[in-house]
Design an enzyme around this catalytic site. Structure first.
Site, PDB file in Angstrom:
ATOM      1  N   ASP A  11      47.641   1.451   0.248  1.00  0.00           N
ATOM      2  CA  ASP A  11      48.331   0.448  -0.561  1.00  0.00           C
ATOM      3  C   ASP A  11      47.278  -0.345  -1.334  1.00  0.00           C
ATOM      4  OD1 ASP A  11      49.978  -1.488  -1.608  1.00  0.00           O
ATOM      5  OD2 ASP A  11      50.913  -2.029   0.302  1.00  0.00           O
ATOM      6  N   ASP A 105      51.722   1.805  -6.438  1.00  0.00           N
ATOM      7  CA  ASP A 105      50.490   1.401  -5.749  1.00  0.00           C
ATOM      8  C   ASP A 105      50.452   1.783  -4.280  1.00  0.00           C
ATOM      9  OD1 ASP A 105      52.481  -0.417  -5.020  1.00  0.00           O
ATOM     10  OD2 ASP A 105      51.017  -1.966  -4.590  1.00  0.00           O
ATOM     11  N   GLU A 106      51.323   2.676  -3.881  1.00  0.00           N
ATOM     12  CA  GLU A 106      51.466   2.924  -2.449  1.00  0.00           C
ATOM     13  C   GLU A 106      51.824   4.388  -2.224  1.00  0.00           C
ATOM     14  OE1 GLU A 106      54.285   1.056   0.901  1.00  0.00           O
ATOM     15  OE2 GLU A 106      54.291  -0.003  -0.995  1.00  0.00           O
TER      16      GLU A 106
HETATM   17 MG   LIG Z   1      50.182  -3.065  -2.944  1.00  0.00          MG
END
Ligand SMILES: [Mg+2]
Length: 459
Positions: A11, A105-106
């Site tokens: 993340d 983002d993950e």
């Molecule tokens: Mg994040």
């Protein structure tokens, strides 16, 4: 259950805000809030400097402004985020073909399917994590990530939380239950505020409480499927596979009739009900849809589909219903209708959508019949006069309706014929203020122009 910690979760830390700080040297180390710019907007991402003031994702913009008035409020640059996301996903896919992105983002990575042998011992994983973080920083120009590794997706994600920000956590196989037991039951996916409150009323606050409570008691309160699922997760039983391309692409509801329907009012009622169901599923999944589709099968099995694309995403039942009903009117229904369906596609995350909805006034003009879905509230622009602000390092925020429609959203990249590359520090009252700096320069100077200055353009 895997016998080794072979699921990795990565993340990126405060992703959107970190990209902004990377590209805007004057904002490094300062509170930055992406999103929440429009009157009804919510915060997409707050930098860690802003989180100190209690600002967090999904908070209404006005609340964020109250808590952290000195933050830089930016409307977001989705293209820049997408580029950085792609760079990071490429690093992960070089490691294993089984990468499941959860958002920009993950992602989960299945290390058991890695392209090269991976040492799954704790020292081996420490080494791998160090390499990954270095690669992510190198390809993105300095972004940081937190990483968790465990024997399942659930445990890997919990581990990442423990590593934030810019850290990591490894849960060795066999250590899962001990890790979870003292944690709040809210750590379990599917335990939101509502379920959390129901559990609290029967004395379940921690995961250990959930492990202890009789399944029958749990089922009474939250139902069989949910109760059984939570009980399993409380014991870290999670065998979900890492699945690339898992995301829902569309949602639809259909009705088939055993007789031909011809009455438009009756069909409109059914379409309206379907639209409400679709909207409810969107809301539950925290998704917004940009395309509304209607499917009509006529007597004789001829099927028609009609769709319309909005300028911004929605989960509003009334709007989806109105568009679907309009589309219904475009099909000749006289042969009789055997099936009608309402569907939505072009799904985006609620938090990402806040970014989309701050731009592109031309798209609104192209589809005037649905333009009222675009928030009618004016944007919040930035005070155009740096000297008027107490702190010239950061944009001072004032309410103003003109900036978004004028095409100078705060934070957007611009170029000036004489001064070069910079970003919109603020706009309003016929002026636009630019800070001339990029990722590769030191913090730069601020200059103000007329907002129709031909030497200045968006990049
Ligand atoms: Mg994040």
């Amino acid at each position: 259950m895997r016998s080794q910690p072979s699921v990795l979760h990565l993340d990126l830390d405060a992703f959107f805000a970190s990209v902004e700080q990377r590209d805007k040297p004057s904002l490094r180390g300062k509170p930055v809030i992406v999103g929440g710019v429009g009157a009804r907007g919510v915060v997409s991402t707050a930098s860690y400097e802003a989180r100190v003031f209690g600002v967090h994702s999904a908070m209404p913009g006005h609340e964020a402004r109250r808590r952290c008035p000195h933050a830089a409020f930016l409307s977001g640059r989705f293209d820049a985020y997408r580029v950085a996301s792609r760079q990071v996903m490429t690093v992960l896919r070089d490691l294993s073909p089984l990468v499941e992105p959860l958002s920009l983002d993950e992602a989960f990575v299945d290390l058991a399917a890695a392209r090269r042998p991976v040492d799954l011992s704790v020292p081996g994983l420490e080494r791998l994590i160090g390499e990954l973080k270095a690669e992510v920083a190198a390809v993105t120009g300095g972004l940081t990530a937190s990483i968790g590794v465990g024997s399942s997706k659930f445990i890997a994600k919990v581990a990442t939380e423990l590593g934030k920000p810019d850290g990591h956590h490894i849960v060795p196989a066999g250590g899962e239950v001990a890790l979870l037991s003292p944690m709040s039951a809210r750590v379990i996916p599917g335990v939101g505020p509502v379920t959390g409150e129901k559990l609290r009323r029967i004395g379940v606050e921690t995961v250990a409480d959930l492990q202890r409570i009789a399944l029958d008691d749990l089922v009474q309160v939250i139902g069989r499927a949910h109760g059984t699922g939570l009980k399993a997760l409380a014991f870290a039983e999670d065998d979900r596979a890492v699945e690339p391309e898992r995301e829902a692409k569309s949602i639809s509801v259909e009705d088939t009739f055993d007789r031909d329907l011809v009455d438009l009012a009756e069909l409109a009622t059914i379409v309206d009900r379907d639209a409400h169901q679709v909207a409810a599923r969107l809301t539950a999944a925290r998704l917004l849809a940009r395309t509304v589709t209607i499917k009509i099968r006529l007597h004789g099995f001829v099927t028609h589909t009609r769709s319309r694309t909005l300028t911004g995403g929605t989960d509003r039942a009334a709007l989806i219903s109105r568009i679907a009903t309009d589309l219904l009117g475009e099909v000749d229904l006289t042969p009789g209708v055997r099936l009608v369906g309402v569907g939505v596609a072009g799904l985006t995350d609620v938090l990402q959508e806040d970014l989309f909805s701050t731009d592109d006034p031309e798209a609104v003009a192209a589809e005037p019949e649905v333009a009222d879905d675009v928030p009618a509230d004016g944007p919040v622009a930035v005070d155009p006069d740096p000297a008027a602000g107490a702190d010239a390092d950061r944009p001072a925020v004032t309410e103003h309706r003109a900036a978004r429609s004028a095409g100078w959203p705060p934070g957007a990249d611009v170029e000036h014929d004489v001064h070069g590359r910079g970003w919109v520090w603020g706009a309003g009252r016929g002026r636009v203020t630019v800070r001339f700096e990029t990722a590769d320069t030191p913090p730069g100077p601020v200059r103000t122009f007329a907002d129709d200055d031909p030497a200045l353009r968006r990049v």
